[in-house]
Write a protein that holds these residues in place. Structure first.
Motif, PDB file in Angstrom:
ATOM      1  N   LEU A 280     -18.061   6.133 100.728  1.00  0.00           N
ATOM      2  CA  LEU A 280     -17.525   5.172  99.764  1.00  0.00           C
ATOM      3  C   LEU A 280     -16.704   5.876  98.690  1.00  0.00           C
ATOM      4  O   LEU A 280     -15.626   5.401  98.302  1.00  0.00           O
ATOM      5  CB  LEU A 280     -18.664   4.373  99.131  1.00  0.00           C
ATOM      6  CG  LEU A 280     -19.389   3.384 100.058  1.00  0.00           C
ATOM      7  CD1 LEU A 280     -20.528   2.697  99.319  1.00  0.00           C
ATOM      8  CD2 LEU A 280     -18.424   2.340 100.620  1.00  0.00           C
ATOM      9  N   VAL A 281     -17.202   7.007  98.208  1.00  0.00           N
ATOM     10  CA  VAL A 281     -16.474   7.715  97.156  1.00  0.00           C
ATOM     11  C   VAL A 281     -15.160   8.279  97.688  1.00  0.00           C
ATOM     12  O   VAL A 281     -14.114   8.189  97.030  1.00  0.00           O
ATOM     13  CB  VAL A 281     -17.354   8.827  96.551  1.00  0.00           C
ATOM     14  CG1 VAL A 281     -16.535   9.744  95.647  1.00  0.00           C
ATOM     15  CG2 VAL A 281     -18.506   8.212  95.763  1.00  0.00           C
ATOM     16  N   ALA A 285     -13.965   3.672  96.935  1.00  0.00           N
ATOM     17  CA  ALA A 285     -14.703   2.423  96.709  1.00  0.00           C
ATOM     18  C   ALA A 285     -15.885   2.651  95.775  1.00  0.00           C
ATOM     19  O   ALA A 285     -17.028   2.287  96.085  1.00  0.00           O
ATOM     20  CB  ALA A 285     -15.169   1.856  98.045  1.00  0.00           C
ATOM     21  N   ILE A 286     -15.608   3.243  94.624  1.00  0.00           N
ATOM     22  CA  ILE A 286     -16.680   3.515  93.669  1.00  0.00           C
ATOM     23  C   ILE A 286     -17.294   2.211  93.165  1.00  0.00           C
ATOM     24  O   ILE A 286     -18.507   2.113  92.957  1.00  0.00           O
ATOM     25  CB  ILE A 286     -16.138   4.362  92.498  1.00  0.00           C
ATOM     26  CG1 ILE A 286     -15.713   5.740  93.020  1.00  0.00           C
ATOM     27  CG2 ILE A 286     -17.174   4.499  91.395  1.00  0.00           C
ATOM     28  CD1 ILE A 286     -15.043   6.614  91.984  1.00  0.00           C
ATOM     29  N   VAL A 473     -19.741  17.706 103.083  1.00  0.00           N
ATOM     30  CA  VAL A 473     -20.034  16.824 104.218  1.00  0.00           C
ATOM     31  C   VAL A 473     -18.727  16.216 104.711  1.00  0.00           C
ATOM     32  O   VAL A 473     -17.751  16.105 103.963  1.00  0.00           O
ATOM     33  CB  VAL A 473     -21.023  15.703 103.841  1.00  0.00           C
ATOM     34  CG1 VAL A 473     -22.335  16.274 103.359  1.00  0.00           C
ATOM     35  CG2 VAL A 473     -20.428  14.787 102.778  1.00  0.00           C
ATOM     36  N   ILE A 474     -18.718  15.850 105.967  1.00  0.00           N
ATOM     37  CA  ILE A 474     -17.565  15.131 106.522  1.00  0.00           C
ATOM     38  C   ILE A 474     -17.805  13.652 106.258  1.00  0.00           C
ATOM     39  O   ILE A 474     -18.639  13.015 106.898  1.00  0.00           O
ATOM     40  CB  ILE A 474     -17.408  15.405 108.025  1.00  0.00           C
ATOM     41  CG1 ILE A 474     -17.205  16.901 108.270  1.00  0.00           C
ATOM     42  CG2 ILE A 474     -16.244  14.597 108.596  1.00  0.00           C
ATOM     43  CD1 ILE A 474     -17.153  17.282 109.739  1.00  0.00           C
ATOM     44  N   ALA A 475     -17.104  13.117 105.289  1.00  0.00           N
ATOM     45  CA  ALA A 475     -17.324  11.731 104.882  1.00  0.00           C
ATOM     46  C   ALA A 475     -16.705  10.772 105.890  1.00  0.00           C
ATOM     47  O   ALA A 475     -15.551  10.949 106.297  1.00  0.00           O
ATOM     48  CB  ALA A 475     -16.724  11.493 103.500  1.00  0.00           C
ATOM     49  N   PRO A 476     -17.442   9.755 106.311  1.00  0.00           N
ATOM     50  CA  PRO A 476     -16.870   8.770 107.231  1.00  0.00           C
ATOM     51  C   PRO A 476     -15.808   7.929 106.529  1.00  0.00           C
ATOM     52  O   PRO A 476     -15.858   7.728 105.314  1.00  0.00           O
ATOM     53  CB  PRO A 476     -18.080   7.923 107.627  1.00  0.00           C
ATOM     54  CG  PRO A 476     -19.019   8.047 106.473  1.00  0.00           C
ATOM     55  CD  PRO A 476     -18.842   9.441 105.954  1.00  0.00           C
ATOM     56  N   ASP A 477     -14.862   7.455 107.294  1.00  0.00           N
ATOM     57  CA  ASP A 477     -13.805   6.605 106.747  1.00  0.00           C
ATOM     58  C   ASP A 477     -14.344   5.182 106.624  1.00  0.00           C
ATOM     59  O   ASP A 477     -14.584   4.507 107.620  1.00  0.00           O
ATOM     60  CB  ASP A 477     -12.584   6.634 107.666  1.00  0.00           C
ATOM     61  CG  ASP A 477     -11.404   5.869 107.076  1.00  0.00           C
ATOM     62  OD1 ASP A 477     -11.573   5.249 106.010  1.00  0.00           O
ATOM     63  OD2 ASP A 477     -10.320   5.883 107.694  1.00  0.00           O
ATOM     64  N   GLU A 478     -14.536   4.740 105.409  1.00  0.00           N
ATOM     65  CA  GLU A 478     -15.096   3.409 105.164  1.00  0.00           C
ATOM     66  C   GLU A 478     -14.013   2.392 104.796  1.00  0.00           C
ATOM     67  O   GLU A 478     -14.325   1.301 104.315  1.00  0.00           O
ATOM     68  CB  GLU A 478     -16.125   3.487 104.027  1.00  0.00           C
ATOM     69  CG  GLU A 478     -17.315   4.391 104.307  1.00  0.00           C
ATOM     70  CD  GLU A 478     -18.327   3.747 105.238  1.00  0.00           C
ATOM     71  OE1 GLU A 478     -18.031   2.669 105.795  1.00  0.00           O
ATOM     72  OE2 GLU A 478     -19.416   4.323 105.412  1.00  0.00           O
ATOM     73  N   ALA A 479     -12.749   2.742 105.022  1.00  0.00           N
ATOM     74  CA  ALA A 479     -11.655   1.881 104.564  1.00  0.00           C
ATOM     75  C   ALA A 479     -11.724   0.482 105.174  1.00  0.00           C
ATOM     76  O   ALA A 479     -11.585  -0.526 104.466  1.00  0.00           O
ATOM     77  CB  ALA A 479     -10.309   2.534 104.883  1.00  0.00           C
ATOM     78  N   VAL A 480     -11.930   0.394 106.490  1.00  0.00           N
ATOM     79  CA  VAL A 480     -11.977  -0.919 107.144  1.00  0.00           C
ATOM     80  C   VAL A 480     -13.165  -1.723 106.643  1.00  0.00           C
ATOM     81  O   VAL A 480     -13.041  -2.914 106.309  1.00  0.00           O
ATOM     82  CB  VAL A 480     -12.045  -0.749 108.675  1.00  0.00           C
ATOM     83  CG1 VAL A 480     -12.265  -2.106 109.344  1.00  0.00           C
ATOM     84  CG2 VAL A 480     -10.766  -0.105 109.200  1.00  0.00           C
TER      85      VAL A 480
END
Length: 543
Positions: A280-281, A285-286, A473-480
């Motif tokens: 999220l960060v 998307a904070i 960490v490898i942050a997941p893409d939460e855009a969708v």
């Protein structure tokens, strides 16, 4: 494992537990321990109490042997030494000759025998007392033999002799702050129809949590209770779900009459569902992260009338350096993490990150403490009787206290590192283990549960804590996912301004929308929730 936060807790325990050898004491043995003195003053009495038994042969002899205090070496810490003795390593040199007496001289075994070992600190005191001139952890071997001679039972316990100048006090900042952290989480609990939905494993986990809260309602547990799980349990009308809610609210409520409880469970602040804070960060998307935390807090307060702990962040296997900074901006200053989530300098061992506080970034004002995986494994070892298990845990934690507060095993010094031990406890734990541990934590001694569930005492003013960093960490893409959530939230907000729909209906849609950010859900499951909410909105507007 369906739940990320719960998975990290269990993963922290399992590897260490798997490496342990079979426990010495088994349920079918003729003698079982009911309690052991957690520590004893220089001139006090060390006691081992035994459960009543009719299995001990008449004339059996109990022999106890007090060993010299354990000492660290270049390759092993004092804590390593204690753990090794538990696993069957040598108890070290004998301090005094073995003492043998008929077990019956310590009380009728059928009523419960009590072994008492009186101590003295100097040679000029009563010579009938055992001379222990130094503080430290002394293994005590117990051996029961039949009248004919063969050994029929044995066990090693630990006599934790306190420094002469140490005195107990409640809320002692020099004590080891012990956190009994219990994750309680299920898969996302609301289905597309807005109804509670729990699987078989979920129910089993909740049943175990209900038993725990019913059996030890006043234990100072820190409950990592996922608000979405609690939300679904309240919406469910199943008896097992109502049982948990009743047990929880009862444990969190002050007594209706009489004196206040000595302790009670507390709630950890958690997002409504298990979200990827890193994802999220990194997506920007904070606001969504903040809404998840605020919703979680609102749900738990509405149901339990209890404010969750503030300033402590735990059970987050997605934490990144960037998301920690954002969470710090929300008021979190203490981060409890898996040891593998920390990057540490070469001169700082993993064990040290589990026993004392570290700075999370130099001069950041943030602190980190890793879950104590060794102690968590020992605590969850169902092959060891509850009282003995609690005693072993106390002795392992005491090793860090002696190392920091009495390094020469002479006098006590209140200075030094802030000590802590976070024990991650599965809901399936035998409540008797917690019952055996709890009195020691509330006695004002070297191990304590601090006010407001603080995982560490204040940092030392004499020396800075070591500096650690969170591992990238490898942050997941939460855009969708965030885009879909934003659109559904927009439609809910618009609907609220145009109609006089019951607030409960709007609130349910809000929670279903928040659930779509759960890491356990796939794209199709998220879309199903969004479509359900949006179709209900459209249908209501069409009426």
């Amino acid at each position: 494992m369906c739940c990320g936060a719960l998975a990290i807790a269990i993963a922290s325990v399992s590897p260490a537990l798997a490496s342990k050898s079979a426990p010495t004491q088994q349920p079918e043995e003729v003698l079982q321990i009911s309690s052991i003195s957690p520590w004893v003053s220089a001139s006090g009495e060390f006691q081992v109490r035994f459960d009543p038994t009719g299995e001990v042969p008449p004339g059996s002899i109990l022999t106890y042997t007090v060993h010299q205090g354990l000492q660290p070496t270049r390759s092993q810490t004092l804590r390593d030494k204690v753990d090794g003795v538990i696993d069957g390593a040598s108890a070290g040199k004998v301090l005094q000759s073995p003492v043998s007496k008929p077990l019956a001289e310590y009380g009728d075994p059928a009523a419960g025998s009590v072994l008492t070992i009186p101590l003295r600190a100097t040679p000029d005191q009563d010579r009938l007392r055992v001379l222990l001139p130094k503080a430290g952890i002394h293994p005590v071997e117990l051996v029961l033999t039949s009248a004919e001679g063969p050994e029929i039972w044995s066990q090693v316990v630990f006599l934790n002799r306190l420094p002469t100048n140490y005195s107990t006090q409640q809320q002692d900042p020099s004590a080891v702050a012990v956190t009994l952290l219990v994750p309680i989480e299920t898969a996302p609990s609301l289905n597309p129809a807005g109804l509670a939905a729990f699987g078989v494993e979920d129910r089993s986990r909740i049943d175990a949590a209900s038993t725990l809260l019913e059996e030890v309602p006043e234990a100072p547990l820190t409950l990592g209770l996922r608000p979405n799980t609690l939300d679904g349990l309240v919406r469910s009308k199943e008896p097992w779900a109502e049982r948990f809610v009743n047990a929880l609210t009862s444990a969190l409520s002050p007594p209706e009459s009489g004196p206040p409880a000595a302790a009670q469970p507390s709630l950890l602040t958690m997002p409504y569902v298990h979200v990827s804070t890193a994802g999220l960060v990194s997506t920007g998307a904070i606001g969504d992260l903040q809404r998840e935390i605020a919703l979680g807090d609102r749900v738990t307060r509405q149901i339990t009338s209890t404010q969750a702990q503030q300033g402590i962040w735990a059970l987050d296997d997605t934490l990144s350096p960037e998301s920690a900074q954002v969470l710090a901006g929300f008021g979190n200053t203490a981060f409890l993490v898996d040891p593998a989530q920390l990057e540490r300098p070469a001169n700082l061992t993993e064990q040290q990150t589990m026993t004392a506080g570290s700075q999370l970034g130099k001069d950041s004002g943030l602190r980190a403490l890793a879950y104590d995986t060794l102690v968590s494994a020992r605590f969850a070892d169902s092959g060891v009787d509850p009282a003995l298990r609690a005693h072993q845990v106390i002795s392992i934690i005491m090793a860090a206290w002696f190392t920091s507060r009495s390094p020469g095993f002479e006098s006590f010094s209140a200075g030094g590192a802030a000590l802590g031990s976070v024990i991650v406890i599965p809901t399936t734990i035998d409540p008797a283990v917690i019952s055996a541990l709890e009195p020691s934590l509330l006695s004002g001694g070297p191990l304590q549960v601090l006010a407001n569930g603080a995982p560490l005492g204040p940092a030392s003013t004499k020396s800075a804590e070591p500096v650690v960093q969170l591992a990238p960490v490898i942050a997941p893409d939460e855009a969708v996912a965030v885009t879909q959530t934003t659109e559904t939230r927009r439609q809910i907000t618009a609907y609220r301004t145009m109609t006089a729909s019951p607030e409960s209906e709007v609130e349910l849609w809000t929670r279903m929308n928040a659930q779509t950010l759960a890491t356990e859900l796939g794209a199709a499951q998220r879309l199903s929730l969004h479509n359900s909410v949006r179709s209900q909105l459209a249908a209501n507007l069409a009426e």
